[in-house]
Design an enzyme around this catalytic site. Structure first.
Site, short mmCIF file in Angstrom:
data_model
loop_
_atom_site.label_atom_id
_atom_site.label_comp_id
_atom_site.label_asym_id
_atom_site.label_seq_id
_atom_site.Cartn_x
_atom_site.Cartn_y
_atom_site.Cartn_z
N GLU A 91 0.81 -1.21 0.00
CA GLU A 91 0.00 0.00 0.00
C GLU A 91 0.85 1.26 0.00
O GLU A 91 1.93 1.29 0.57
CB GLU A 91 -0.85 0.07 1.28
CG GLU A 91 -1.87 -1.02 1.38
CD GLU A 91 -2.48 -1.08 2.77
OE1 GLU A 91 -2.77 0.00 3.33
OE2 GLU A 91 -2.67 -2.18 3.27
N CYS A 104 3.22 8.54 1.16
CA CYS A 104 3.54 7.64 2.28
C CYS A 104 3.75 6.26 1.67
O CYS A 104 2.87 5.73 1.01
CB CYS A 104 2.39 7.62 3.27
SG CYS A 104 2.57 6.37 4.56
N CYS A 111 4.91 -7.10 8.04
CA CYS A 111 5.82 -6.58 9.06
C CYS A 111 5.97 -7.62 10.16
O CYS A 111 5.04 -8.35 10.47
CB CYS A 111 5.24 -5.29 9.65
SG CYS A 111 6.31 -4.51 10.89
N CYS A 115 3.32 -5.18 16.69
CA CYS A 115 2.67 -4.18 17.54
C CYS A 115 1.19 -4.52 17.70
O CYS A 115 0.52 -4.89 16.73
CB CYS A 115 2.83 -2.77 16.94
SG CYS A 115 4.55 -2.25 16.86
N CYS A 118 -1.62 -2.76 15.41
CA CYS A 118 -1.35 -2.47 13.99
C CYS A 118 -1.82 -3.59 13.08
O CYS A 118 -1.60 -4.77 13.36
CB CYS A 118 0.14 -2.22 13.80
SG CYS A 118 0.57 -1.84 12.10
N CYS A 332 -2.19 2.45 8.15
CA CYS A 332 -1.21 1.42 7.89
C CYS A 332 -1.72 -0.03 7.78
O CYS A 332 -2.17 -0.60 8.77
CB CYS A 332 -0.27 1.53 9.08
SG CYS A 332 1.30 0.90 8.80
N1 SAH Z 1 7.37 0.43 11.49
C1 SAH Z 1 7.41 1.85 11.46
C2 SAH Z 1 6.65 2.48 10.30
C3 SAH Z 1 5.30 1.91 9.95
S1 SAH Z 1 3.96 2.20 11.05
C4 SAH Z 1 6.97 2.43 12.78
O1 SAH Z 1 6.61 1.65 13.66
O2 SAH Z 1 7.01 3.62 12.95
C5 SAH Z 1 3.58 3.89 10.82
C6 SAH Z 1 2.85 4.51 12.00
O3 SAH Z 1 1.47 4.09 12.06
C7 SAH Z 1 3.44 4.11 13.34
O4 SAH Z 1 3.56 5.22 14.19
C8 SAH Z 1 2.42 3.12 13.85
O5 SAH Z 1 2.54 2.95 15.21
C9 SAH Z 1 1.14 3.76 13.38
N2 SAH Z 1 -0.04 2.89 13.41
C10 SAH Z 1 -0.11 1.58 13.22
N3 SAH Z 1 -1.36 1.12 13.38
C11 SAH Z 1 -2.13 2.20 13.68
C12 SAH Z 1 -3.52 2.40 13.95
N4 SAH Z 1 -4.37 1.38 13.95
N5 SAH Z 1 -3.94 3.65 14.22
C13 SAH Z 1 -3.07 4.69 14.22
N6 SAH Z 1 -1.77 4.58 13.94
C14 SAH Z 1 -1.28 3.34 13.68
#
Ligand code: SAH
Length: 342
Positions: A91, A104, A111, A115, A118, A332
């Site tokens: 994406e 972006c 990944c 987390c 996510c 994301c």
């Molecule tokens: N791995 C990297 C970049 C990808 S995630 C990182 O962790 O920064 C990009 C951003 O989106 C990160 O800050 C992540 O924590 C956030 N993110 C992921 N899932 C999300 C969600 N459901 N709502 C809001 N932000 C989210």
């Protein structure tokens, strides 16, 4: 015979290639410029001799990403799903701001970071993207929009610092005057906090904006949200952040998702102020984007404002991220996942 994808060549590699074809090295620059103007058809490279074009067509090609799906939001955000050659999908999101167009982009297919909040990580890591596949995300957007991208954020699916070598090549191409010509100041790399690579990046002399996904003011909460914290706890992460600031003189962005009842209390806000005191940083507060199958809920607007207020009163620069593309699942990994499920 397998044709060579010239998009996967750096300028130096292209110079070797044209040399082997008996051409002067300035031909490499010509081809390179065309590639980053989005041209994939040798015939349309009007400054190349016809005979050379014929030879090129026999041995080489220039790849491009296919737009598999495209969703436009009412606010001008466009979400792209690109199909890679191996049929994986990734994406990318285009956001329109007053100061220009931001792309972006994803750095990996899936990944591995796990987390808890996510969507990108729910099926694990499939593979790293090559630097030129990342470049292709930008090129595909530019071609579709018929406009130049002025900023790039590596904030889509994947952990960019775990695809380090390709990331660095990609950043150099973004910056290269003959390619994208985007200043490092207009590029952001977002990481969940891979400490040794934050140090490496600080030493590269590539002063991009570093965004760190912090999401918690202490290890207890962060351990629950982000498994990586067990390897690199907050104290180590902040030491790395200080090193990055010292080497690059750039302000760091901390991303902080606000999740109802988990990390959005007043106590959390005060703890965060203490943690970030005297650090050259900005906090980006992000209302959590609900993900199917996750128990987390977004904090209400009043809580978000209150959290922001506490930071500001304690002289921590903070803003609430303007939400774009909510109606098209632009957060994301959400889109890729919903398509994989079908
Ligand atoms: N791995 C990297 C970049 C990808 S995630 C990182 O962790 O920064 C990009 C951003 O989106 C990160 O800050 C992540 O924590 C956030 N993110 C992921 N899932 C999300 C969600 N459901 N709502 C809001 N932000 C989210």
């Amino acid at each position: 015979m397998n044709k060579i994808n010239l998009k996967s060549y750096t300028l130096e590699e292209l110079e070797n290639f044209v040399h082997q074809m008996g051409q002067p090295s300035y031909r490499a620059k010509q081809i390179y410029k065309w590639i980053y103007r989005g041209q994939t058809d040798f015939e349309k490279m009007t400054d190349l001799p016809k005979s050379f074009i014929k030879e090129l067509e026999d041995v080489a090609f220039i790849s491009s990403l296919k737009i598999y799906k495209k969703y436009a939001s009412d606010d001008g955000t466009i979400k792209y799903v690109f199909a890679l050659d191996d049929k994986n999908i990734i994406e990318g999101v285009k956001m329109k701001y007053s100061f220009g167009t931001t792309a972006c982009i994803s750095s990996q297919v899936g990944c591995a970071m796990g987390c808890a909040f996510c969507a990108s990580t729910q099926d694990g890591l499939v593979r790293n993207l090559a630097w030129w596949e990342m470049a292709d995300e930008v090129l595909a957007m530019e071609k579709d929009l018929q406009e130049k991208v002025s900023r790039v954020v590596v904030m889509g699916s994947g952990e960019p610092l775990l695809n380090y070598k390709e990331l660095i090549k990609f950043l150099r191409i973004l910056n290269s005057p003959l390619a994208f010509n985007i200043s490092y100041r207009r590029i952001t790399v977002s990481t969940c906090g891979i400490v040794p690579y934050i140090i490496s990046l600080a030493d590269e002399n590539i002063p991009v904006t570093l965004a760190i996904s912090l999401h918690a003011p202490n290890d207890a909460i962060r351990n629950r949200l982000m498994p990586i914290n067990k390897t690199y706890p907050i104290s180590q992460l902040l030491d790395a952040a200080r090193y990055y600031i010292m080497k690059t003189k750039r302000r760091i962005t901390f991303e902080y998702i606000l999740i109802l009842g988990v990390n959005d209390t007043k106590e959390c806000a005060y703890e965060l102020c203490t943690l970030l005191k005297s650090l050259l940083c900005h906090v980006n507060l992000i209302p959590f984007n609900p993900v199917e199958g996750k128990e987390f809920k977004r904090s209400d607007d009043a809580k978000v404002r209150e959290f922001e207020q506490i930071l500001l009163e304690n002289n921590i620069s903070a803003t609430v991220r303007r939400e774009t593309g909510v109606d098209i699942n632009a957060a994301c990994g959400q889109l890729r996942r919903s398509l994989l499920e079908r």
